[in-house]
Motif scaffolding. Structure first.
Motif, PDB file in Angstrom:
ATOM      1  N   THR A   8     -99.260 -25.100 -38.623  1.00 50.70           N
ATOM      2  CA  THR A   8    -100.351 -25.041 -39.597  1.00 50.70           C
ATOM      3  C   THR A   8    -101.349 -26.153 -39.294  1.00 50.70           C
ATOM      4  O   THR A   8    -100.966 -27.285 -38.995  1.00 50.70           O
ATOM      5  CB  THR A   8     -99.814 -25.205 -41.034  1.00 50.70           C
ATOM      6  OG1 THR A   8     -98.951 -24.106 -41.336  1.00 50.70           O
ATOM      7  CG2 THR A   8    -100.946 -25.224 -42.050  1.00 50.70           C
ATOM      8  N   LYS A   9    -102.634 -25.799 -39.345  1.00 49.63           N
ATOM      9  CA  LYS A   9    -103.700 -26.783 -39.146  1.00 49.63           C
ATOM     10  C   LYS A   9    -104.808 -26.515 -40.145  1.00 49.63           C
ATOM     11  O   LYS A   9    -105.332 -25.400 -40.215  1.00 49.63           O
ATOM     12  CB  LYS A   9    -104.251 -26.702 -37.708  1.00 49.63           C
ATOM     13  CG  LYS A   9    -105.335 -27.741 -37.414  1.00 49.63           C
ATOM     14  CD  LYS A   9    -104.810 -29.157 -37.493  1.00 49.63           C
ATOM     15  CE  LYS A   9    -105.887 -30.188 -37.205  1.00 49.63           C
ATOM     16  NZ  LYS A   9    -105.371 -31.568 -37.333  1.00 49.63           N
ATOM     17  N   ARG A  10    -105.152 -27.532 -40.915  1.00 50.17           N
ATOM     18  CA  ARG A  10    -106.206 -27.416 -41.924  1.00 50.17           C
ATOM     19  C   ARG A  10    -107.369 -28.332 -41.582  1.00 50.17           C
ATOM     20  O   ARG A  10    -107.191 -29.406 -41.014  1.00 50.17           O
ATOM     21  CB  ARG A  10    -105.671 -27.790 -43.314  1.00 50.17           C
ATOM     22  CG  ARG A  10    -104.573 -26.893 -43.847  1.00 50.17           C
ATOM     23  CD  ARG A  10    -104.116 -27.355 -45.235  1.00 50.17           C
ATOM     24  NE  ARG A  10    -103.099 -26.481 -45.807  1.00 50.17           N
ATOM     25  CZ  ARG A  10    -101.803 -26.587 -45.558  1.00 50.17           C
ATOM     26  NH1 ARG A  10    -101.366 -27.554 -44.740  1.00 50.17           N
ATOM     27  NH2 ARG A  10    -100.942 -25.763 -46.114  1.00 50.17           N
ATOM     28  N   PHE A  11    -108.558 -27.895 -41.963  1.00 49.30           N
ATOM     29  CA  PHE A  11    -109.760 -28.731 -41.905  1.00 49.30           C
ATOM     30  C   PHE A  11    -110.340 -28.726 -43.314  1.00 49.30           C
ATOM     31  O   PHE A  11    -111.057 -27.787 -43.691  1.00 49.30           O
ATOM     32  CB  PHE A  11    -110.762 -28.187 -40.883  1.00 49.30           C
ATOM     33  CG  PHE A  11    -110.243 -28.184 -39.471  1.00 49.30           C
ATOM     34  CD1 PHE A  11    -110.269 -29.331 -38.704  1.00 49.30           C
ATOM     35  CD2 PHE A  11    -109.701 -27.024 -38.923  1.00 49.30           C
ATOM     36  CE1 PHE A  11    -109.772 -29.326 -37.400  1.00 49.30           C
ATOM     37  CE2 PHE A  11    -109.207 -27.004 -37.634  1.00 49.30           C
ATOM     38  CZ  PHE A  11    -109.248 -28.161 -36.870  1.00 49.30           C
ATOM     39  N   GLY A  12    -109.993 -29.748 -44.090  1.00 50.42           N
ATOM     40  CA  GLY A  12    -110.375 -29.740 -45.501  1.00 50.42           C
ATOM     41  C   GLY A  12    -109.650 -28.613 -46.212  1.00 50.42           C
ATOM     42  O   GLY A  12    -108.421 -28.516 -46.157  1.00 50.42           O
ATOM     43  N   GLU A  13    -110.411 -27.730 -46.844  1.00 51.05           N
ATOM     44  CA  GLU A  13    -109.813 -26.611 -47.565  1.00 51.05           C
ATOM     45  C   GLU A  13    -109.621 -25.371 -46.686  1.00 51.05           C
ATOM     46  O   GLU A  13    -109.035 -24.384 -47.125  1.00 51.05           O
ATOM     47  CB  GLU A  13    -110.684 -26.250 -48.774  1.00 51.05           C
ATOM     48  CG  GLU A  13    -110.784 -27.368 -49.822  1.00 51.05           C
ATOM     49  CD  GLU A  13    -111.608 -26.953 -51.016  1.00 51.05           C
ATOM     50  OE1 GLU A  13    -112.157 -25.833 -50.991  1.00 51.05           O
ATOM     51  OE2 GLU A  13    -111.697 -27.749 -51.972  1.00 51.05           O
TER      52      GLU A  13
END
Length: 293
Positions: A8-13
């Protein structure tokens, strides 16, 4: 072997990768495909250690890639947006690559000048887009990578040079069992060179298997007559009396079910990778839509 497990990789929301799992077998030529925004480039940047995943693991031969210089020195990477030092000619970039990749092959580098015919002294930033892409292949192939990761690799190359590049890569696969991961929208080209395919959508793996299995499990059925019960139909259209159905299943299964209805005519045809891509994503609302203009 490259393995991603629940990455899993998030950028902010924004969730760019959502529990992504995939396996690239050793010596395979693996095509990673998906619509724009599916997360392919983010996946590649995690695989090459540019990004650290928020959760999950990414390994090469069982060893974590992120912050592992020994493993990274065995991975060659050509991104879609290539960077060179502003004033660097080919020979200066050669010295830089040699410092990063212990397996860099000087003899091969010199011989590849006959293939790519690039200026030795001119600044690479002044090359055309196609020449800059050739320079990237010239340098990266000479690192003798165990894993070669390519993001839209032949964009900007003319047809002859595209064929030359693929010939070099496939020769390396045959001789050294190099593992190649390719992200591209040119599905017709991928179909000619890949033996494994993964279809991504919204940060997840929608479908992953060998190309032979993928093409052997989905077919196009054309028939004149009653549509059989029990078919796993992905798409259906009709032109006059002729109906065309995209059906998941083996040729034997489809033929047996269709034969029971005694159609006037039927034929079972293979699907191209592009057709599989369209119809598989059609199941998640990515089909081509008809709009009156």
């Amino acid at each position: 072997m490259l393995t991603l497990t629940n990455v899993t990789k998030r950028f902010g929301e924004v969730v760019a990768l959502d529990q992504l799992s995939m396996t690239v077998p050793k010596g395979a030529v693996y095509g990673l495909v998906g619509p724009n925004g599916a997360g392919k480039s983010t996946a590649i940047r995690n695989i090459t250690g540019v990004y650290r995943p928020d959760s999950g693991s990414i390994t090469m031969e069982g060893m974590e890639i992120f912050e592992n210089p020994g493993i990274k020195s065995r991975i060659g990477y050509i991104p879609d947006d290539i960077f060179y030092f502003p004033s660097a000619p080919m020979e200066e970039m050669r010295r830089f690559y040699k410092g990063m990749y212990p397996q860099f092959d000087d003899d091969l580098f010199n011989r590849l000048y006959d293939v790519f015919q690039l200026p030795k002294k001119g600044q690479i930033r002044r090359f055309s887009k196609g020449m800059q892409k050739q320079a990237a292949f010239h340098l990266t192939i000479c690192t003798r990578p165990d894993v070669l990761v390519l993001d839209e690799p032949v964009d900007g190359l003319d047809p002859v040079m595209r064929r030359q590049v693929w010939s070099l890569i496939l020769s390396d696969v045959a001789q050294r069992e190099t593992t190649v991961l390719i992200s591209s929208h040119n599905l017709r080209e991928l179909e000619d060179i890949c033996d494994h395919v993964g279809i991504m959508d919204r940060g997840q793996m929608l479908l992953e298997r060998s190309l032979a299995d993928m093409q052997g499990s989905t077919h196009k059925l054309q028939l004149v007559g009653q549509v059989p019960q029990g078919l796993n139909i992905l798409h259906q259209s009709q032109s006059g009396r002729l109906q065309t159905l995209v059906v998941r299943g083996s040729v034997e299964e489809i033929s047996q079910l269709t034969g029971k209805t005694n159609p006037v005519y039927f034929d079972i045809l293979p699907l191209s990778l592009e057709e599989i891509f369209i119809y598989e994503l059609g199941g998640v609302n990515y089909e081509v839509k008809n709009i009156v203009l």
